[in-house]
Design an enzyme around this catalytic site. Structure first.
Site, PDB file in Angstrom:
ATOM      1  N   THR A  71       0.821  -1.208   0.000  1.00  0.00           N
ATOM      2  CA  THR A  71       0.000   0.000   0.000  1.00  0.00           C
ATOM      3  C   THR A  71       0.853   1.255   0.000  1.00  0.00           C
ATOM      4  OG1 THR A  71      -1.899  -1.062   1.058  1.00  0.00           O
ATOM      5  CG2 THR A  71      -1.701   1.319   1.320  1.00  0.00           C
ATOM      6  N   ASN A  73      -5.704  -8.978  -8.507  1.00  0.00           N
ATOM      7  CA  ASN A  73      -5.681  -9.622  -7.200  1.00  0.00           C
ATOM      8  C   ASN A  73      -6.958 -10.383  -6.886  1.00  0.00           C
ATOM      9  OD1 ASN A  73      -6.639  -6.769  -7.061  1.00  0.00           O
ATOM     10  ND2 ASN A  73      -7.197  -7.363  -4.976  1.00  0.00           N
ATOM     11  N   GLN A 118       0.656  -9.493  -6.445  1.00  0.00           N
ATOM     12  CA  GLN A 118       0.156 -10.869  -6.568  1.00  0.00           C
ATOM     13  C   GLN A 118       1.046 -11.742  -7.439  1.00  0.00           C
ATOM     14  OE1 GLN A 118      -2.324 -12.329  -4.949  1.00  0.00           O
ATOM     15  NE2 GLN A 118      -2.915 -10.469  -3.875  1.00  0.00           N
ATOM     16  N   HIS A 141       4.802 -10.278   2.305  1.00  0.00           N
ATOM     17  CA  HIS A 141       3.939 -11.307   2.893  1.00  0.00           C
ATOM     18  C   HIS A 141       3.114 -12.066   1.862  1.00  0.00           C
ATOM     19  CE1 HIS A 141      -0.226  -9.443   2.988  1.00  0.00           C
ATOM     20  NE2 HIS A 141       0.496  -8.390   2.670  1.00  0.00           N
ATOM     21  N   THR A 196      13.238   4.869   9.558  1.00  0.00           N
ATOM     22  CA  THR A 196      14.180   3.838   9.982  1.00  0.00           C
ATOM     23  C   THR A 196      13.807   2.501   9.349  1.00  0.00           C
ATOM     24  OG1 THR A 196      14.524   4.959  12.080  1.00  0.00           O
ATOM     25  CG2 THR A 196      15.156   2.641  11.962  1.00  0.00           C
ATOM     26  N   CYS A 229      -8.221  -6.342   1.805  1.00  0.00           N
ATOM     27  CA  CYS A 229      -8.283  -4.945   2.224  1.00  0.00           C
ATOM     28  C   CYS A 229      -9.699  -4.393   2.166  1.00  0.00           C
ATOM     29  CB  CYS A 229      -7.366  -4.097   1.331  1.00  0.00           C
ATOM     30  SG  CYS A 229      -5.641  -4.595   1.452  1.00  0.00           S
TER      31      CYS A 229
END
Length: 380
Positions: free
Chosen positions: A69, A150, A178, A198, A234, A322
Site C-alpha cells: 500500500t 488480485n 500478486q 507477505h 528507519t 483490504c
C-alpha cells in the site's frame, strides 16, 4: 484445516522465519555509524542486492517500504506530482486496480485536481492496449496497471502497456504484489513496480517499490532522507532480512511451484464446477495466476458462503482482504460487466506453497451443502 486465501497472505517460509528471527535478537539502526549500525546496514544492503537481482533491478533501484500500500501510494502520488511539475496533469489508472492504487488516484482527483481516466477491462478482466493508446496524450503524467488482478487472477499485458506509456512520455507503474514470487516479474522496461513480502512467504509489514534509475517521485514521507531521499524512515532490518530470504527461496522454486499450483488450481476448478454446476469461473480461464480461482455462485451472498465455509474450517475470501467486511459488490466484477446481484455472490480461492490436493477435495465436499444453505437463506 484448508487455507485457501494465500492471495490475502501466505504463511511465512521457514527459511524467512529463521532469517528474521536471527536479526530480532540484534540491535542497531542501519543509519547509525557505529559498529552495530554498520552491521545492520550490511544486512539491509545484502538483502537489497538479493531482491534487486531477483527482479531485474539495480540495488539502488530497490526502495524499501512498509508494504504494498505504501509503495503504491508513493508511486501514484509521487510520480503524478513529478509529472505535474513538467506540465502533465493526467493519471490513467486501470478500473480493476487494487484499492491502494484506486483510492490514491481518487485522492489526487479530489485534493490535487488531477485529471483521472480509468482504463476499462474486458469481460475477462484484461486491459486492452488499444484502449490505453486512445487515452494517452501529452498531458499524461502516469499510467498505472497491475501485473495480475488480485481478485480474478487475470494477467495483464504489462510490457505492451508500458511501451505505449513511454512512447507518450508518461511514466508507467505496475502493482505486481500478486505476481511477484510466482511469475517472472521485473523492473526491466518499467519505471516503478510494487512488491510485498507477505504475499511470497516473507513477513508482514515490509515491501518495496522498484524504482528505475533517474525516476524521481516527489516523496510522500519526509524525514531522515533514507532510501534515495524518496522514502524516509528507519529501516526494519529483521523484516527486510526475512523478505530477502523469502525472495531467494521463492525464486529458486518459482517455475516448479508455478506448474504445481497451476495443476492444483485446474483440479480445484474442475471440482468446484462438478460440485456446483451453475457456478461460473471469473477471469481468464488460462491467462491467470497459477494459484487463483474466482467463482460466482448464483443465488448466494458471498459473505454467507464465506462464513459457512469458515464454520467448516475452510478459509477463503470474497475478494481483496483490504476490502473485507465492505457490504458492496466487487468493483473488479462490476468493471467486467458482471451484474450486481451475481457480483455479490463471488468467492476467491487462492493456493500457495502449503496447499495440497486434500485441501481441494475438502472444499469440493463442503461446497454443495454450503451453497444450498446459502441459497435458502437468500430466499428468506
Amino acid at each position: 484445516m484448508p487455507y485457501l486465501d494465500h492471495a490475502a497472505t501466505t504463511p511465512m517460509l521457514p527459511e524467512a522465519i529463521e532469517s528474521m528471527t536471527e536479526q530480532l535478537g540484534r540491535v542497531g539502526n542501519p543509519s547509525s555509524l557505529h559498529a552495530c549500525g554498520r552491521t545492520a546496514r550490511r544486512v539491509v544492503e545484502e538483502s537489497r542486492e538479493i531482491i534487486a537481482e531477483a527482479f531485474s533491478a539495480r540495488p539502488s533501484e530497490v526502495i524499501f517500504t512498509s508494504g504494498g500500500t505504501e509503495a503504491d501510494n508513493l508511486a501514484v502520488k509521487g510520480l503524478y506530482w513529478a509529472g505535474r511539475a513538467r506540465g502533465r496533469g493526467r493519471v490513467i489508472a486501470g478500473a480493476a486496480e487494487h484499492h491502494a492504487v484506486l483510492d490514491a488516484v481518487n485522492w489526487l482527483a479530489v485534493h490535487e485536481g488531477a485529471d483521472v481516466h480509468y482504463l476499462p477491462v474486458d469481460e475477462l478482466g484484461r486491459y486492452r492496449a488499444e484502449e490505453l493508446e486512445r487515452a494517452l496524450g501529452d498531458e499524461t503524467a502516469l499510467v498505472t496497471a497491475m501485473w495480475a488482478n488480485n481478485e480474478v487472477g487475470t494477467l495483464q499485458p504489462v510490457p505492451e502497456l508500458a511501451a505505449l506509456a513511454h512512447a507518450a512520455g508518461a511514466h508507467f507503474h505496475s502493482d505486481a504484489v500478486q505476481a511477484a514470487g510466482i511469475l517472472p516479474v521485473g523492473l526491466d522496461g518499467l519505471d516503478a513496480v510494487t512488491i510485498s513480502a507477505h504475499k511470497l512467504g516473507g513477513p508482514l509489514g515490509v515491501g518495496a517499490l522498484l524504482l528505475a534509475k533517474g525516476v524521481d517521485p516527489v516523496p510522500v514521507l519526509h524525514g531522515g532522507g533514507q532510501e534515495r531521499d524518496v522514502r524516509s524512515g528507519t529501516l526494519d532490518t529483521p523484516a527486510i532480512a526475512g523478505f530477502a530470504r523469502a525472495v531467494q527461496v521463492s525464486l529458486a522454486h518459482r517455475d516448479a511451484e508455478a506448474r504445481r499450483l497451476t495443476a492444483l488450481r485446474d483440479l480445484l476448478v474442475r471440482e468446484v464446477l462438478a460440485a456446483v454446476p451453475d457456478a461460473h469461473l471469473n477471469g481468464d480461464p488460462t491467462g491467470r495466476l497459477p494459484g487463483n480461482a474466482h467463482f460466482t455462485f448464483p443465488g448466494c451472498e458471498g459473505d454467507a458462503l464465506l462464513m459457512l465455509l469458515d464454520a467448516r474450517g475452510i478459509s477463503c475470501s470474497t475478494g481483496s482482504a483490504c476490502s473485507a467486511g465492505v457490504a458492496q459488490p466487487s468493483h473488479v466484477l462490476l468493471a467486467m460487466g458482471v451484474p450486481q446481484d451475481l457480483a455479490r455472490g463471488s468467492l476467491r480461492f487462492s493456493l500457495g506453497h502449503t496447499s495440497t490436493e486434500a485441501d481441494v477435495r475438502a472444499l469440493a465436499e463442503a461446497l454443495p451443502p454450503v451453497v444450498e444453505r446459502a441459497r435458502r437463506a437468500g430466499l428468506t
